[in-house]
Design a protein around this motif. Structure first.
Motif, PDB file in Angstrom:
ATOM      1  N   ASN A   1      69.160  63.130  48.919  1.00  0.00           N
ATOM      2  CA  ASN A   1      69.248  62.994  50.425  1.00  0.00           C
ATOM      3  C   ASN A   1      70.905  62.875  50.624  1.00  0.00           C
ATOM      4  N   GLN A   2      71.618  63.140  50.028  1.00  0.00           N
ATOM      5  CA  GLN A   2      73.155  63.080  49.961  1.00  0.00           C
ATOM      6  C   GLN A   2      73.615  64.471  49.751  1.00  0.00           C
TER       7      GLN A   2
ATOM      8  N   TRP B   1      74.704  48.257  53.438  1.00  0.00           N
ATOM      9  CA  TRP B   1      73.995  48.937  52.393  1.00  0.00           C
ATOM     10  C   TRP B   1      73.678  47.960  51.170  1.00  0.00           C
TER      11      TRP B   1
ATOM     12  N   GLY C   1      70.045  47.603  50.126  1.00  0.00           N
ATOM     13  CA  GLY C   1      69.613  48.248  49.042  1.00  0.00           C
ATOM     14  C   GLY C   1      69.306  47.543  47.800  1.00  0.00           C
TER      15      GLY C   1
ATOM     16  N   ASN D   1      65.478  46.652  46.673  1.00  0.00           N
ATOM     17  CA  ASN D   1      65.101  47.503  45.367  1.00  0.00           C
ATOM     18  C   ASN D   1      64.947  46.580  44.229  1.00  0.00           C
TER      19      ASN D   1
ATOM     20  N   TRP E   1      56.143  49.372  48.073  1.00  0.00           N
ATOM     21  CA  TRP E   1      57.386  49.987  48.133  1.00  0.00           C
ATOM     22  C   TRP E   1      57.488  51.333  47.943  1.00  0.00           C
TER      23      TRP E   1
ATOM     24  N   ASN F   1      58.700  53.377  51.435  1.00  0.00           N
ATOM     25  CA  ASN F   1      60.219  53.604  51.299  1.00  0.00           C
ATOM     26  C   ASN F   1      60.798  54.806  52.420  1.00  0.00           C
ATOM     27  N   TYR F   2      60.019  55.805  52.643  1.00  0.00           N
ATOM     28  CA  TYR F   2      60.539  56.910  53.539  1.00  0.00           C
ATOM     29  C   TYR F   2      60.259  55.991  55.086  1.00  0.00           C
TER      30      TYR F   2
ATOM     31  N   SER G   1      63.229  53.680  55.764  1.00  0.00           N
ATOM     32  CA  SER G   1      64.531  54.452  55.869  1.00  0.00           C
ATOM     33  C   SER G   1      64.539  55.153  57.339  1.00  0.00           C
ATOM     34  N   ALA G   2      63.413  55.645  57.660  1.00  0.00           N
ATOM     35  CA  ALA G   2      63.389  56.062  59.238  1.00  0.00           C
ATOM     36  C   ALA G   2      63.402  55.074  60.107  1.00  0.00           C
TER      37      ALA G   2
ATOM     38  N   LEU H   1      65.092  52.058  59.782  1.00  0.00           N
ATOM     39  CA  LEU H   1      66.444  51.834  59.883  1.00  0.00           C
ATOM     40  C   LEU H   1      67.372  52.534  60.796  1.00  0.00           C
ATOM     41  N   ASP H   2      67.198  54.034  60.473  1.00  0.00           N
ATOM     42  CA  ASP H   2      67.895  54.903  61.304  1.00  0.00           C
ATOM     43  C   ASP H   2      67.512  54.611  62.749  1.00  0.00           C
TER      44      ASP H   2
END
Length: 375
Positions: free
Chosen positions: A106-107, A291, A295, A299, A310, A314-315, A318-319, A321-322
């Motif tokens: 995803n980078q 981060w 992270g 983790n 987890w 996980n996704y 992430s969503a 937090l965004d």
């Protein structure tokens, strides 16, 4: 810049070593129309695939329009036809390896620096040509990967491929037309737009983002990489970063072969490590502290204790937090910043680049008050 050189070179090596066999097998399976993926079999069974000539037609049309734009209109963009074709070729070569990195991490590494470097060497002294080449090379790759992401989502959601194609095409035409019309309207209606020295205090039309493209056009197009990273420049040693990036993934790959039971070794992604390091000068300390906190905590602590939770969420985390960052940004603006209420200046958020001599001349013998004189 050196790390940017290394990231692109490391991307090619990493993808070739860790994913080369898989890419070759998938390519052969595609050519033979053999699909092991259950999603692909379901899609082929229920929907017609998008004909290849649709994509080829779009490619020919937009490439022709690009050539017309650069060669026509009095050649105001300064980029000749071969520059357009070279930019398209670069995008064609790098889309697959960059797409693999994007899909697995995803980078997304970018072609912005390498495109500026190439056209700066080949066609110096032309700032508009440099920006145009960068747009056709870098933006074509990023947009292609964005469209691939949409197709991937539609693939998993079982949306008809032809419907996805039409929606993407229509959306692109509408969005580009709106962008172009808005830019044209602003440039013709706002007096002294993008000229802070002539704008009233507090004007919102200072265009800070456009400074990046302007500065790049001067550095790479007018001054040119020959006077920076070539034999006429002070930073020719930076070119060794290409070699460093090319070789950096090799030790990780060798260790993964030597210790196959250590599956975590394969997760060491050199292009991402180099890219994250390259982002540090432009980021502030708080970015990396947040981060690190999130992270490392999730983790090392949550993953070990609640491994199943987890993996499943996980996704979602992430969503969340965004979305939280976006929501709080709007909330803080409308409740505080719009009223000129600003919080304290925390450590790590300073606007200074900590380079007090950055504006001093480096040519020998020039004297400026407050600056050292080089001999």
């Amino acid at each position: 810049m050196g790390l940017s050189f290394a990231v692109l070179a490391a991307t090619l090596t990493h993808v070739a070593l860790f994913h080369g066999r898989e890419i070759w097998q998938q390519t052969k399976a595609t050519l033979k129309d053999e699909y092991a993926d259950v999603h692909t079999r379901i899609m082929k069974k229920n929907y017609d695939v998008v004909p290849q000539w649709w994509f080829h037609t779009i490619l020919v049309i937009v490439t022709g329009l690009a050539l017309l734009t650069c060669e026509g209109f009095g050649r105001q963009l300064q980029l000749p036809y071969w520059g357009v074709l070279l930019a398209v070729g670069l995008a064609f070569i790098f889309t697959l390896p960059i797409g693999v990195i994007t899909a697995t991490t995803n980078q997304q590494p970018g072609l912005n620096v390498i495109t500026e470097l190439i056209i700066g060497y080949m066609y110096p002294g032309r700032p508009l040509a440099n920006i145009t080449f960068k747009t056709y090379g870098y933006t074509s790759t990023s947009q292609a990967i964005m469209f691939l992401s949409d197709f991937k989502l539609g693939h998993y959601m079982k949306i008809p491929p032809k419907s996805m194609f039409v929606v993407q095409l229509v959306g692109t035409i509408i969005a580009s037309s709106v962008y172009f019309g808005t830019a044209w309207w602003l440039l013709t209606s706002v007096e002294n737009i993008c000229n802070p020295s002539k704008l009233p205090e507090g004007s919102p039309w200072t265009c800070p983002g456009d400074d990046v493209f302007y500065n790049a056009s001067i550095i790479w197009g007018v001054v040119g990489p020959m006077r920076m990273f070539g034999r006429l420049g002070l930073y020719s040693k930076m070119n060794y970063f290409f070699l460093i990036g090319l070789l950096a993934p090799v030790p990780v790959w060798i260790l993964s072969l030597k210790f196959p039971e250590k599956t975590w070794i394969k997760l060491i992604n050199v292009p991402i490590i180099l890219g994250g390091t390259g982002g540090m000068p432009s980021a502030r300390a708080v970015n990396y502290m947040c981060w690190f906190a999130v992270g490392i905590f999730f983790n090392l602590v949550v993953y070990k204790r609640y491994k199943g939770w987890w993996v499943r969420h996980n996704y979602i985390l992430s969503a969340g937090l965004d979305a939280g960052v976006a929501f709080l940004a709007i909330l803080v603006y409308f409740t505080l910043q719009i009223k000129d209420i600003n919080g304290p200046t925390w450590w790590g958020l300073e606007l200074s680049d900590h380079c007090p001599l950055a504006t001093c001349p480096t040519a020998p013998g020039i004297q400026v008050e407050g600056c050292p004189v080089f001999h």
